[in-house]
Write an enzyme that holds these catalytic residues in place. Structure first.
Site, PDB file in Angstrom:
ATOM      1  N   TYR A 259      25.413 -31.366  58.729  1.00  0.00           N
ATOM      2  CA  TYR A 259      25.462 -30.439  57.589  1.00  0.00           C
ATOM      3  C   TYR A 259      26.648 -29.504  57.772  1.00  0.00           C
ATOM      4  O   TYR A 259      26.881 -29.013  58.877  1.00  0.00           O
ATOM      5  CB  TYR A 259      24.186 -29.596  57.525  1.00  0.00           C
TER       6      TYR A 259
ATOM      7  N   GLU B 197      27.874 -27.023  54.939  1.00  0.00           N
ATOM      8  CA  GLU B 197      28.155 -26.210  53.751  1.00  0.00           C
ATOM      9  C   GLU B 197      29.245 -25.193  54.040  1.00  0.00           C
ATOM     10  O   GLU B 197      29.229 -24.543  55.095  1.00  0.00           O
ATOM     11  CB  GLU B 197      26.906 -25.442  53.305  1.00  0.00           C
TER      12      GLU B 197
ATOM     13  N   ASP C 124      42.800 -35.793  34.515  1.00  0.00           N
ATOM     14  CA  ASP C 124      41.821 -36.597  35.256  1.00  0.00           C
ATOM     15  C   ASP C 124      42.489 -37.950  35.488  1.00  0.00           C
ATOM     16  O   ASP C 124      42.544 -38.795  34.599  1.00  0.00           O
ATOM     17  CB  ASP C 124      40.548 -36.744  34.421  1.00  0.00           C
TER      18      ASP C 124
ATOM     19  N   THR D 163      38.849 -39.779  41.180  1.00  0.00           N
ATOM     20  CA  THR D 163      37.939 -40.407  42.131  1.00  0.00           C
ATOM     21  C   THR D 163      38.832 -40.941  43.242  1.00  0.00           C
ATOM     22  O   THR D 163      40.052 -41.023  43.079  1.00  0.00           O
ATOM     23  CB  THR D 163      37.156 -41.567  41.489  1.00  0.00           C
TER      24      THR D 163
ATOM     25  N   LYS E 247      39.320 -45.900  43.276  1.00  0.00           N
ATOM     26  CA  LYS E 247      39.896 -46.857  42.313  1.00  0.00           C
ATOM     27  C   LYS E 247      41.231 -47.356  42.887  1.00  0.00           C
ATOM     28  O   LYS E 247      41.236 -47.963  43.944  1.00  0.00           O
ATOM     29  CB  LYS E 247      40.018 -46.199  40.941  1.00  0.00           C
TER      30      LYS E 247
ATOM     31  N   ARG F  19      33.925 -44.301  47.707  1.00  0.00           N
ATOM     32  CA  ARG F  19      33.496 -43.698  46.435  1.00  0.00           C
ATOM     33  C   ARG F  19      33.411 -42.190  46.624  1.00  0.00           C
ATOM     34  O   ARG F  19      32.791 -41.716  47.577  1.00  0.00           O
ATOM     35  CB  ARG F  19      32.127 -44.225  46.023  1.00  0.00           C
TER      36      ARG F  19
HETATM   37  N1  DSN Z   1      33.214 -45.545  35.698  1.00  0.00           N
HETATM   38  C1  DSN Z   1      34.635 -45.389  35.721  1.00  0.00           C
HETATM   39  C2  DSN Z   1      35.358 -46.500  35.076  1.00  0.00           C
HETATM   40  O1  DSN Z   1      34.903 -47.619  35.197  1.00  0.00           O
HETATM   41  O2  DSN Z   1      36.380 -46.298  34.469  1.00  0.00           O
HETATM   42  C3  DSN Z   1      35.071 -44.103  35.180  1.00  0.00           C
HETATM   43  O3  DSN Z   1      34.433 -43.111  35.878  1.00  0.00           O
END
Ligand code: DSN
Length: 458
Positions: free
Chosen positions: A45, A47, A215, A242, A245, A251
């Site tokens: 933990y 925080e 984003d 994120t 990707k 993730r």
């Molecule tokens: N779920 C993602 C996508 O497939 O584009 C976006 O967050």
């Protein structure tokens, strides 16, 4: 006895290695990322935050050794602090940011934290329409954010590009506090400079600062590698993403900020753009999250380290060239592509215009041959989110497996054959598809090619 879950993981390993992942938001992590994520750091933990002001150099060996006073609420942070500081330092270096918050559990959490940092309930936000390629967290009425803030949607024009004139008109008509650029189904490169200019005009009109937020979840890896423009270089204050990707990490979420970096304990009297780094830190913890996932933060640090290597630049270039080749091959075979092609990693196809079939039946049929993509609504799609007429695909994952031009041609051929098989099937059920002999033949071909390009870490 082995838990049943592990049997299912084994089955998923087979699915991943025998099929080809074409979902543009998915990728395969390296063995190093996987092992950091599956490490004993999950036991801890922590925080709070490590010391940010202390990150004064890029000397990683120094960061990995230093012990500095922190802003944590638990003891035993000596190693955790160093790991999180490494993740922050690498993220800043990768994206040219003043500061980074590596704690968001996901892209949705990252976006929500930025809204919470800057907006008050009822404030207006200008963001892309979900049906035109935006994201759920950019104002879809089903989300929590949309119940707290007022989202005004801009869209794309007939060419598939952002309708910048509409965006500017809306920014001057509506007293917006935040302008958001960033998409989940968009194949062009946004004109960040134009958006920065229209922000300035809107600020002059409304007499207050407007947060510019990008984003970049889909293209973060391309930005990191320098093959896609970086919004932070055009005056954007915040960039969320994120990490799993095109960036090829675990993730998770990440927020990069520009402005004064300081203690998260500092009291902020005014919400000014200069204070965004601290406002965002406070909004992530304790604003919207509790304990950070330090095993995931460690995996993010490993992935950022991989993205800083020269070979990642080649990888990112190959993602884009593969997407362009695949788009060209699809166009040759009668597929109608939104925006007429692609400038990034992503392709959006109008299946109704191409072959007179829906997106769902095509997704299902391709699943049967081992090609995974997703049905996706197109701008103005009469089928809506449940029966969309488009499909969305991309090249990050197959590029990670080392595929190139020859494989893109093969994929386009398979996709044409499967589309033609779907034309003969019944509208929704695709009943006969599972026993279709041609489908079985294509599945064998896909498997044979997939075997030649192993999934890293499998
Ligand atoms: N779920 C993602 C996508 O497939 O584009 C976006 O967050």
């Amino acid at each position: 006895m082995k838990d049943l879950v592990f049997d299912l993981i084994d089955q998923e390993k087979v699915r991943q290695s025998e099929g080809l992942e074409l979902i543009p938001s998915e990728n395969y992590v390296s063995e190093a990322v996987l092992s950091a994520m599956g490490s004993i750091l999950t036991n801890k933990y922590s925080e709070g935050y490590p010391n940010f002001e202390g990150i004064t150099s890029w000397d990683e060996k120094k960061i990995a050794k230093e012990i500095l006073p922190n802003y944590r609420y638990y003891g035993g942070q000596v190693n955790i602090d160093r790991i999180e500081r490494l993740a922050i330092a690498r993220a800043c270096k990768l994206f040219g940011a003043d500061h980074a918050n590596v704690q968001p559990h996901s892209g949705a959490n990252a976006n929500e934290a930025v809204y919470f940092a800057w907006l008050s309930p009822g404030d207006k936000v200008l963001a892309m329409n979900l049906g035109h390629g935006g994201h759920l967290t950019h104002g879809s009425p089903v989300t929590r954010s949309a119940k707290i803030y007022q989202f005004i949607a801009y869209g794309t024009d007939a060419s598939g590009d952002i309708d910048y004139d509409e965006m500017e008109k809306l920014a001057l008509e509506e007293d917006v506090k935040l302008i958001l650029v960033g998409y989940s189904a968009f194949m062009k490169i946004p004109d960040f400079e134009r958006v920065a200019k229209l922000r300035k005009k809107a600020e002059e009109k409304w007499g207050h600062e407007i947060l510019l937020m990008a984003d970049m979840a889909h293209v973060a890896g391309l930005i990191a590698a320098g093959v896609h423009p970086n919004p932070l270089k055009f005056g954007f204050n915040v960039m969320t993403t994120t990490t799993h990707k095109t960036l090829r990490g675990p993730r998770g979420g990440l927020i990069m900020t520009m402005g004064n970096v300081g203690s998260p304990l500092k009291k902020i009297e005014d919400k000014s753009l200069a204070n965004i780094p601290t406002l965002v830190d406070k909004a992530v913890f304790p604003g919207t999250q509790g304990g950070p996932l330090e095993h995931v933060i460690a995996a993010k640090a490993v992935a950022f380290g991989e993205a800083l290597k020269p070979e990642f630049k080649t990888y990112a270039k190959n993602i884009v060239s593969n997407a362009k080749t695949l788009a060209k091959e699809l166009l040759k075979r009668g597929f109608v592509l939104q925006g007429g092609g692609t400038e990034n990693h992503l392709i959006l196809i109008d299946m109704q215009k191409s072959f007179g079939i829906g997106g769902k039946i095509y997704e299902k049929a391709l699943d049967l041959v081992g090609l995974t993509l997703n049905a996706n609504a197109l701008p103005g799609d009469k089928g809506g989110a449940f029966k969309p007429n488009g499909v969305r695909l991309g090249t990050p994952a197959i590029t990670t497996r080392g595929m190139g031009e020859a494989e893109m041609v093969k994929i386009a051929e398979w996709m044409e054959k499967v589309a033609k098989i779907c034309q003969k099937a019944d509208e929704d059920g695709a009943e006969g598809l599972e026993s279709d002999e041609e489908i079985a033949l294509i599945r064998d071909e896909v498997k044979a090619v997939a075997k030649k390009f192993p999934v890293p870490s499998l």
